[in-house]
Design a protein around this motif. Structure first.
Motif, PDB file in Angstrom:
ATOM      1  N   PRO A   1     -33.236 -32.638  30.270  1.00 44.04           N
ATOM      2  CA  PRO A   1     -33.179 -31.907  28.957  1.00 44.04           C
ATOM      3  C   PRO A   1     -33.621 -30.529  29.235  1.00 44.04           C
ATOM      4  CG  PRO A   1     -35.282 -33.282  29.225  1.00 44.04           C
ATOM      5  CD  PRO A   1     -34.357 -33.534  30.111  1.00 44.04           C
ATOM      6  N   GLY A   2     -32.777 -29.490  28.435  1.00 47.24           N
ATOM      7  CA  GLY A   2     -33.171 -28.237  28.581  1.00 47.24           C
ATOM      8  C   GLY A   2     -32.353 -27.615  29.660  1.00 47.24           C
ATOM      9  N   LEU A   3     -31.560 -28.244  30.408  1.00 52.44           N
ATOM     10  CA  LEU A   3     -30.818 -27.814  31.920  1.00 52.44           C
ATOM     11  C   LEU A   3     -29.920 -26.724  31.205  1.00 52.44           C
ATOM     12  CD1 LEU A   3     -30.402 -27.375  34.637  1.00 52.44           C
ATOM     13  CD2 LEU A   3     -29.173 -29.480  34.633  1.00 52.44           C
ATOM     14  N   ALA A   4     -28.766 -27.367  30.126  1.00 53.69           N
ATOM     15  CA  ALA A   4     -27.744 -26.622  30.018  1.00 53.69           C
ATOM     16  C   ALA A   4     -28.326 -25.323  29.113  1.00 53.69           C
ATOM     17  CB  ALA A   4     -27.089 -27.582  28.769  1.00 53.69           C
ATOM     18  N   ASP A   5     -29.100 -25.382  28.490  1.00 50.28           N
ATOM     19  CA  ASP A   5     -29.615 -24.141  27.888  1.00 50.28           C
ATOM     20  C   ASP A   5     -30.209 -22.995  28.725  1.00 50.28           C
ATOM     21  OD1 ASP A   5     -29.203 -24.507  24.753  1.00 50.28           O
ATOM     22  OD2 ASP A   5     -30.172 -26.272  25.276  1.00 50.28           O
ATOM     23  N   GLU A   6     -30.928 -23.436  29.816  1.00 53.16           N
ATOM     24  CA  GLU A   6     -31.434 -22.580  30.801  1.00 53.16           C
ATOM     25  C   GLU A   6     -30.188 -22.006  31.621  1.00 53.16           C
ATOM     26  OE1 GLU A   6     -34.869 -23.858  32.938  1.00 53.16           O
ATOM     27  OE2 GLU A   6     -35.227 -25.326  31.476  1.00 53.16           O
ATOM     28  N   LEU A   7     -29.299 -22.782  31.862  1.00 56.40           N
ATOM     29  CA  LEU A   7     -28.072 -22.284  32.568  1.00 56.40           C
ATOM     30  C   LEU A   7     -27.467 -21.232  31.835  1.00 56.40           C
ATOM     31  CD1 LEU A   7     -26.345 -25.614  33.799  1.00 56.40           C
ATOM     32  CD2 LEU A   7     -27.697 -23.966  35.402  1.00 56.40           C
ATOM     33  N   LEU A   8     -27.214 -21.473  30.360  1.00 63.24           N
ATOM     34  CA  LEU A   8     -26.610 -20.789  29.557  1.00 63.24           C
ATOM     35  C   LEU A   8     -27.280 -19.351  29.545  1.00 63.24           C
ATOM     36  CD1 LEU A   8     -24.042 -20.297  27.705  1.00 63.24           C
ATOM     37  CD2 LEU A   8     -25.537 -21.185  25.939  1.00 63.24           C
ATOM     38  N   ALA A   9     -28.741 -19.227  29.482  1.00 64.95           N
ATOM     39  CA  ALA A   9     -29.467 -18.188  29.487  1.00 64.95           C
ATOM     40  C   ALA A   9     -29.253 -17.237  30.691  1.00 64.95           C
ATOM     41  CB  ALA A   9     -30.876 -18.638  29.384  1.00 64.95           C
ATOM     42  N   GLY A  10     -29.064 -17.969  31.681  1.00 65.06           N
ATOM     43  CA  GLY A  10     -28.869 -17.236  32.930  1.00 65.06           C
ATOM     44  C   GLY A  10     -27.275 -16.760  32.932  1.00 65.06           C
ATOM     45  N   LEU A  11     -26.543 -17.206  32.361  1.00 60.77           N
ATOM     46  CA  LEU A  11     -25.228 -16.730  32.625  1.00 60.77           C
ATOM     47  C   LEU A  11     -25.026 -15.695  31.517  1.00 60.77           C
ATOM     48  CD1 LEU A  11     -23.260 -20.377  32.309  1.00 60.77           C
ATOM     49  CD2 LEU A  11     -22.778 -18.615  33.876  1.00 60.77           C
ATOM     50  N   MET A  12     -25.664 -15.947  30.495  1.00 56.47           N
ATOM     51  CA  MET A  12     -25.646 -14.793  29.180  1.00 56.47           C
ATOM     52  C   MET A  12     -26.133 -13.262  29.777  1.00 56.47           C
ATOM     53  SD  MET A  12     -23.868 -15.955  26.764  1.00 56.47           S
ATOM     54  CE  MET A  12     -24.513 -14.831  25.499  1.00 56.47           C
ATOM     55  N   GLU A  13     -27.184 -13.705  30.539  1.00 57.03           N
ATOM     56  CA  GLU A  13     -28.006 -12.655  30.977  1.00 57.03           C
ATOM     57  C   GLU A  13     -27.297 -11.660  31.809  1.00 57.03           C
ATOM     58  OE1 GLU A  13     -31.669 -13.424  33.013  1.00 57.03           O
ATOM     59  OE2 GLU A  13     -31.821 -11.322  33.827  1.00 57.03           O
ATOM     60  N   CYS A  14     -26.430 -12.466  32.850  1.00 55.47           N
ATOM     61  CA  CYS A  14     -25.840 -11.778  33.918  1.00 55.47           C
ATOM     62  C   CYS A  14     -24.494 -11.250  33.128  1.00 55.47           C
ATOM     63  CB  CYS A  14     -25.354 -12.720  35.015  1.00 55.47           C
ATOM     64  SG  CYS A  14     -24.230 -12.072  36.390  1.00 55.47           S
ATOM     65  N   ALA A  15     -23.881 -11.742  32.224  1.00 54.40           N
ATOM     66  CA  ALA A  15     -22.761 -11.540  31.321  1.00 54.40           C
ATOM     67  C   ALA A  15     -23.084  -9.996  30.809  1.00 54.40           C
ATOM     68  CB  ALA A  15     -22.238 -12.260  30.521  1.00 54.40           C
ATOM     69  N   GLU A  16     -24.266 -10.066  29.975  1.00 58.64           N
ATOM     70  CA  GLU A  16     -24.503  -8.802  29.261  1.00 58.64           C
ATOM     71  C   GLU A  16     -24.835  -7.556  30.405  1.00 58.64           C
ATOM     72  OE1 GLU A  16     -27.679  -9.829  26.460  1.00 58.64           O
ATOM     73  OE2 GLU A  16     -26.441 -11.368  25.853  1.00 58.64           O
ATOM     74  N   ARG A  17     -25.494  -7.978  31.424  1.00 63.22           N
ATOM     75  CA  ARG A  17     -25.881  -6.854  32.363  1.00 63.22           C
ATOM     76  C   ARG A  17     -24.618  -6.337  33.007  1.00 63.22           C
ATOM     77  NH1 ARG A  17     -30.418  -7.372  37.113  1.00 63.22           N
ATOM     78  NH2 ARG A  17     -29.965  -5.505  38.145  1.00 63.22           N
ATOM     79  N   PHE A  18     -23.601  -7.089  33.223  1.00 65.25           N
ATOM     80  CA  PHE A  18     -22.436  -6.350  33.854  1.00 65.25           C
ATOM     81  C   PHE A  18     -21.335  -6.409  32.864  1.00 65.25           C
ATOM     82  CE2 PHE A  18     -25.220  -8.150  37.033  1.00 65.25           C
ATOM     83  CZ  PHE A  18     -25.477  -7.066  37.871  1.00 65.25           C
ATOM     84  N   GLY A  19     -21.286  -6.677  31.722  1.00 65.44           N
ATOM     85  CA  GLY A  19     -20.410  -6.390  30.803  1.00 65.44           C
ATOM     86  C   GLY A  19     -19.204  -7.274  31.067  1.00 65.44           C
ATOM     87  N   CYS A  20     -19.458  -8.463  31.299  1.00 65.61           N
ATOM     88  CA  CYS A  20     -18.343  -9.418  31.258  1.00 65.61           C
ATOM     89  C   CYS A  20     -18.703 -10.514  30.235  1.00 65.61           C
ATOM     90  CB  CYS A  20     -18.221 -10.102  32.516  1.00 65.61           C
ATOM     91  SG  CYS A  20     -16.863 -11.121  32.845  1.00 65.61           S
ATOM     92  N   PRO A  21     -18.273 -10.554  29.117  1.00 63.96           N
ATOM     93  CA  PRO A  21     -18.432 -11.714  28.051  1.00 63.96           C
ATOM     94  C   PRO A  21     -17.993 -12.969  28.500  1.00 63.96           C
ATOM     95  CG  PRO A  21     -16.728 -10.110  27.267  1.00 63.96           C
ATOM     96  CD  PRO A  21     -17.105  -9.602  28.498  1.00 63.96           C
ATOM     97  N   LEU A  22     -18.882 -13.947  28.287  1.00 59.11           N
ATOM     98  CA  LEU A  22     -18.303 -15.297  28.500  1.00 59.11           C
ATOM     99  C   LEU A  22     -17.434 -15.783  26.968  1.00 59.11           C
ATOM    100  CD1 LEU A  22     -18.998 -17.786  30.029  1.00 59.11           C
ATOM    101  CD2 LEU A  22     -21.224 -18.280  28.797  1.00 59.11           C
ATOM    102  N   VAL A  23     -16.367 -16.103  27.258  1.00 54.90           N
ATOM    103  CA  VAL A  23     -15.459 -16.268  26.109  1.00 54.90           C
ATOM    104  C   VAL A  23     -14.986 -17.860  25.916  1.00 54.90           C
ATOM    105  CG1 VAL A  23     -14.597 -14.026  26.394  1.00 54.90           C
ATOM    106  CG2 VAL A  23     -13.299 -15.776  27.499  1.00 54.90           C
ATOM    107  N   GLY A  24     -15.539 -18.706  26.921  1.00 60.34           N
ATOM    108  CA  GLY A  24     -15.219 -19.978  26.675  1.00 60.34           C
ATOM    109  C   GLY A  24     -15.391 -20.762  28.029  1.00 60.34           C
ATOM    110  N   GLY A  25     -15.105 -22.097  27.900  1.00 58.40           N
ATOM    111  CA  GLY A  25     -15.394 -22.916  29.185  1.00 58.40           C
ATOM    112  C   GLY A  25     -15.085 -24.367  28.923  1.00 58.40           C
ATOM    113  N   ASP A  26     -15.969 -25.298  29.539  1.00 51.47           N
ATOM    114  CA  ASP A  26     -15.771 -26.716  29.185  1.00 51.47           C
ATOM    115  C   ASP A  26     -17.089 -27.334  29.749  1.00 51.47           C
ATOM    116  OD1 ASP A  26     -14.477 -28.937  28.481  1.00 51.47           O
ATOM    117  OD2 ASP A  26     -13.645 -29.428  30.655  1.00 51.47           O
ATOM    118  N   THR A  27     -17.366 -28.443  29.075  1.00 53.87           N
ATOM    119  CA  THR A  27     -18.637 -29.255  29.393  1.00 53.87           C
ATOM    120  C   THR A  27     -18.316 -30.601  29.399  1.00 53.87           C
ATOM    121  OG1 THR A  27     -19.756 -27.579  27.879  1.00 53.87           O
ATOM    122  CG2 THR A  27     -20.950 -29.432  28.333  1.00 53.87           C
ATOM    123  N   SER A  28     -19.196 -30.988  30.334  1.00 56.30           N
ATOM    124  CA  SER A  28     -19.184 -32.695  30.841  1.00 56.30           C
ATOM    125  C   SER A  28     -20.494 -32.889  31.276  1.00 56.30           C
ATOM    126  CB  SER A  28     -17.825 -32.751  31.835  1.00 56.30           C
ATOM    127  OG  SER A  28     -17.923 -33.976  32.589  1.00 56.30           O
TER     128      SER A  28
END
Ligand code: ADP
Ligand code: MG
Length: 313
Positions: free
Chosen positions: A108-135
């Protein structure tokens, strides 16, 4: 991308010994030629019409990281950062990212933690996360695809003889961290392993400085430099005394260890390189060798050895 060499040792010996690069070469031969002005398989990104870039990189639990050592926030950050590093390696600017993730159950919590890291990198380097897939999946698996643009994409294939070979920063810190973690010791350079920084500004500065060939050091200098030599049809003489070794790392780790994500490039005019990096406010790159007409890649008076390659069989 490089992986954990300890896991490689635990795997059975490959039967035929084929590695990822032999497979990629065979694949490249089977693909149709791209339209004029485009570059498909064989570089850090594919270059589509009008300098549009696209690249994908995969992080697999037990191969690229171990959850015992890596925080999920860091895993998310790294998954995007290593993709942005391939945009940097073309001298490009990121545009957007999509993320496909397979999540093991019972964490539990893994997905949200991954997302937090992805979002941090996306914001820092100006590359928005615009979609994806979850399984769901048996292990954690993260595949990121990024797009970007480059007015003058720098390929691996443009180096000529008589040029200088540069790297944008000290090498070996990620390999040193991995060695400490494997030995059950505290890893002072762990941030380099878990939070690589895409050298986007450096990639653009190198392009401005007239870089002729460029890539990011994901599998280790020893392996990656050969890609430039092979694609460009040049030999390369590296000077062991000029390899910038990261604090806490050894020269073999700097040369053979992966996951550095510094850029390596060739350019004909070192003064122009220094001036462009100074203008861009980036650390001066280190000149580590020269290109020659032909021959292999040498390290002092030795052939260059080491680096990482996935074994497929
Ligand atoms: P990088 O380390 O820069 O991500 P790789 O060594 O992973 O590059 O890949 C080298 C080249 O081979 C790249 O151009 C990549 O797009 C291509 N490639 C790798 N695996 C595949 C695959 N399964 N199908 C198509 N192209 C691939
Ligand atoms: Mg790359």
């Amino acid at each position: 991308m490089a992986t954990d060499p300890n896991l490689r040792r635990e795997r059975p010996e490959p039967v035929s010994g084929e590695g990822e690069f032999a497979f990629i070469d065979r694949l490249a031969e089977r693909l149709p030629s791209p339209p004029a002005g485009q570059t498909w398989i064989g570089d850090d990104c594919a270059v589509l019409a009008d300098g549009r870039l696209i690249a994908t990189d995969l992080l697999v639990e037990g191969v690229h990281f171990r959850s015992a050592w890596a925080d999920p926030v860091d895993i998310g950050f790294k998954a995007l950062a290593v993709n942005l590093s391939d945009i940097a390696a073309m001298g490009g600017t990121p545009e957007a990212a999509v993320v496909a993730v397979a999540l093991p159950t019972g964490r539990p919590g893994l997905a949200d933690e991954l997302l937090a890291g992805l979002m941090e990198c996306a914001e820092r380097f100006g590359c928005p996360l615009v979609g994806g897939d979850t399984s769901t999946g048996p292990d954690l698996f993260l595949a990121v695809t990024v797009t970007g643009t480059a007015t003058t994409p720098v390929l691996r294939s443009g180096a000529g003889p008589g040029e200088t070979v540069f790297v944008t920063g000290p090498l070996g810190a990620a390999a040193a961290a991995l060695a400490h973690l494997e030995a059950g010791e505290p890893a002072t350079t762990a941030v380099a392993l878990h939070r690589p920084l895409p050298r986007l500004g450096e990639g653009r500065a190198a392009t401005e400085a007239g870089a002729t060939a460029m890539l990011d050091l994901s599998d280790g200098l020893a392996v990656d430099i050969r890609h430039i030599a092979k694609a460009s049809g040049v030999g390369i003489e590296l000077d062991p005394d000029r390899i910038p070794v990261a604090e806490g790392a050894t020269l073999p780790q700097a040369v053979g260890g992966g996951d550095d994500y510094e850029l390596c490039f060739t350019a004909p005019d070192p003064d122009r390189v220094r001036a462009a990096f100074e203008r861009a406010g980036r650390r001066e790159p280190s000149a580590i060798g020269v290109t020659i007409t032909d021959g292999d890649v040498t390290f002092g008076d030795q052939p260059l050895e080491g680096g990482w390659e996935h074994r497929l069989r």
